[in-house]
Write an enzyme that holds these catalytic residues in place. Structure first.
Site, PDB file in Angstrom:
ATOM      1  N   LEU A  42       9.685  -2.899   3.306  1.00 35.51           N
ATOM      2  CA  LEU A  42       9.984  -3.371   1.950  1.00 35.51           C
ATOM      3  C   LEU A  42      11.433  -3.795   1.793  1.00 35.51           C
ATOM      4  O   LEU A  42      11.719  -4.757   1.080  1.00 35.51           O
ATOM      5  CB  LEU A  42       9.598  -2.309   0.924  1.00 35.51           C
ATOM      6  CG  LEU A  42       8.091  -2.304   0.660  1.00 35.51           C
ATOM      7  CD1 LEU A  42       7.680  -1.085  -0.146  1.00 35.51           C
ATOM      8  CD2 LEU A  42       7.665  -3.586  -0.072  1.00 35.51           C
TER       9      LEU A  42
ATOM     10  N   ASP B 150       0.812  -1.221   0.000  1.00 31.47           N
ATOM     11  CA  ASP B 150       0.000   0.000   0.000  1.00 31.47           C
ATOM     12  C   ASP B 150       0.842   1.266   0.000  1.00 31.47           C
ATOM     13  O   ASP B 150       0.598   2.189  -0.770  1.00 31.47           O
ATOM     14  CB  ASP B 150      -0.966  -0.002   1.208  1.00 31.47           C
ATOM     15  CG  ASP B 150      -0.265  -0.288   2.540  1.00 31.47           C
ATOM     16  OD1 ASP B 150       0.964  -0.417   2.575  1.00 31.47           O
ATOM     17  OD2 ASP B 150      -0.977  -0.393   3.552  1.00 31.47           O
TER      18      ASP B 150
ATOM     19  N   ARG C  79     -10.002   0.615   6.964  1.00 28.60           N
ATOM     20  CA  ARG C  79      -9.483  -0.036   5.752  1.00 28.60           C
ATOM     21  C   ARG C  79     -10.524  -0.043   4.642  1.00 28.60           C
ATOM     22  O   ARG C  79     -10.197  -0.114   3.464  1.00 28.60           O
ATOM     23  CB  ARG C  79      -9.088  -1.494   6.051  1.00 28.60           C
ATOM     24  CG  ARG C  79      -7.912  -1.651   7.017  1.00 28.60           C
ATOM     25  CD  ARG C  79      -7.449  -3.107   7.027  1.00 28.60           C
ATOM     26  NE  ARG C  79      -6.575  -3.427   8.136  1.00 28.60           N
ATOM     27  CZ  ARG C  79      -5.247  -3.217   8.151  1.00 28.60           C
ATOM     28  NH1 ARG C  79      -4.653  -2.660   7.123  1.00 28.60           N
ATOM     29  NH2 ARG C  79      -4.534  -3.563   9.194  1.00 28.60           N
TER      30      ARG C  79
ATOM     31  N   ASP D 125       6.988   4.058   3.585  1.00 26.23           N
ATOM     32  CA  ASP D 125       7.180   5.156   4.529  1.00 26.23           C
ATOM     33  C   ASP D 125       8.657   5.168   4.907  1.00 26.23           C
ATOM     34  O   ASP D 125       9.491   5.657   4.144  1.00 26.23           O
ATOM     35  CB  ASP D 125       6.233   4.853   5.706  1.00 26.23           C
ATOM     36  CG  ASP D 125       6.109   5.957   6.706  1.00 26.23           C
ATOM     37  OD1 ASP D 125       5.863   7.095   6.307  1.00 26.23           O
ATOM     38  OD2 ASP D 125       6.232   5.682   7.918  1.00 26.23           O
ATOM     39  N   SER D 126       9.025   4.565   6.023  1.00 26.77           N
ATOM     40  CA  SER D 126      10.448   4.509   6.402  1.00 26.77           C
ATOM     41  C   SER D 126      11.245   3.619   5.443  1.00 26.77           C
ATOM     42  O   SER D 126      12.444   3.806   5.265  1.00 26.77           O
ATOM     43  CB  SER D 126      10.598   3.978   7.828  1.00 26.77           C
ATOM     44  OG  SER D 126      10.254   2.605   7.885  1.00 26.77           O
ATOM     45  N   GLY D 127      10.585   2.638   4.854  1.00 24.11           N
ATOM     46  CA  GLY D 127      11.265   1.707   3.947  1.00 24.11           C
ATOM     47  C   GLY D 127      11.696   0.417   4.622  1.00 24.11           C
ATOM     48  O   GLY D 127      12.138  -0.515   3.952  1.00 24.11           O
TER      49      GLY D 127
END
Ligand code: IMP
Ligand code: MG
Length: 181
Positions: free
Chosen positions: A110, A102, A167, A105-107
């Site tokens: 991922l 989705d 959600r 953000d900070s990574g």
């Protein structure tokens, strides 16, 4: 508009625009992966709606699976510690994997998932994110397909939650600050 909209301060991306973005990404992926063994891996639970929309915009053969990861406590920022709550139940050896998420953000999430899945001998592992908050990055991650960059605001809807709620909002919305400050 339903009662969930009482809790948001702004509709950031409408469902119509989200649908257009999915169509554009689906077209690019269908052309980039022609003749390959494409597998989408959706990151639960936030990536569920995006995964389901994107899948139906892809016009080449595709498989999908899901993986459940968590890097959040109860608040609105990453803990930096990623945990696999439920692993993918499919073999990805030799497959061309795209992780479908989705929001980056900070990574941390991922980066971790790309390394984690990369250990299972896939042919390739790329990343497709609906939303990108580049100003929040702590880990460098190459995101191959991005739906839209957004500013540093906490969003809900289109699969994304605050304490497991919202959600089911169809648009990407900004949650009123009073809920988390
Ligand atoms: P990370 O900080 O890049 O590891 O992001 C981890 C996950 O946090 C994302 O996949 C989202 O599910 C969630 N997340 C980050 N920002 C938001 C937000 O603004 N709203 C809802 N969830 C978010
Ligand atoms: Mg997520």
């Amino acid at each position: 508009m339903n009662e969930l909209y009482n809790d948001v301060s702004e509709i950031m991306i409408t469902k119509e625009r989200l649908d257009e973005i999915c169509a554009e990404l689906g077209k690019r992926i269908s052309s980039d992966y022609k003749g390959k063994q494409l597998m989408l891996v959706g990151v639960m639970k936030g990536g569920l709606i995006f995964l389901s929309d994107l899948l139906r915009k892809i016009t080449i053969p595709v498989e999908f699976g899901t993986i459940t990861a968590s890097s959040y406590g109860k608040g609105t920022s990453s803990s930096g510690q990623v945990t696999i709550l439920q692993d993918l139940d499919m073999d990805i050896a030799g497959k061309d994997v795209i992780i479908v998420e989705d929001l980056i953000d900070s990574g941390h999430t991922l980066r971790y998932l790309q390394e984690f899945l990369g250990l299972r001998n896939p042919n390739s592992v790329k990343i497709c994110c609906m939303l990108d908050k580049p100003s929040r990055r702590e880990k460098q991650v190459k995101v191959d397909y991005i739906g839209q960059e957004i500013p540093d605001k906490f969003v809900v809807g289109y699969g994304m939650d605050f304490e497991e709620k919202y959600r089911n909002l169809a648009d990407v919305c900004v949650l009123k600050k009073e809920f988390y400050e």
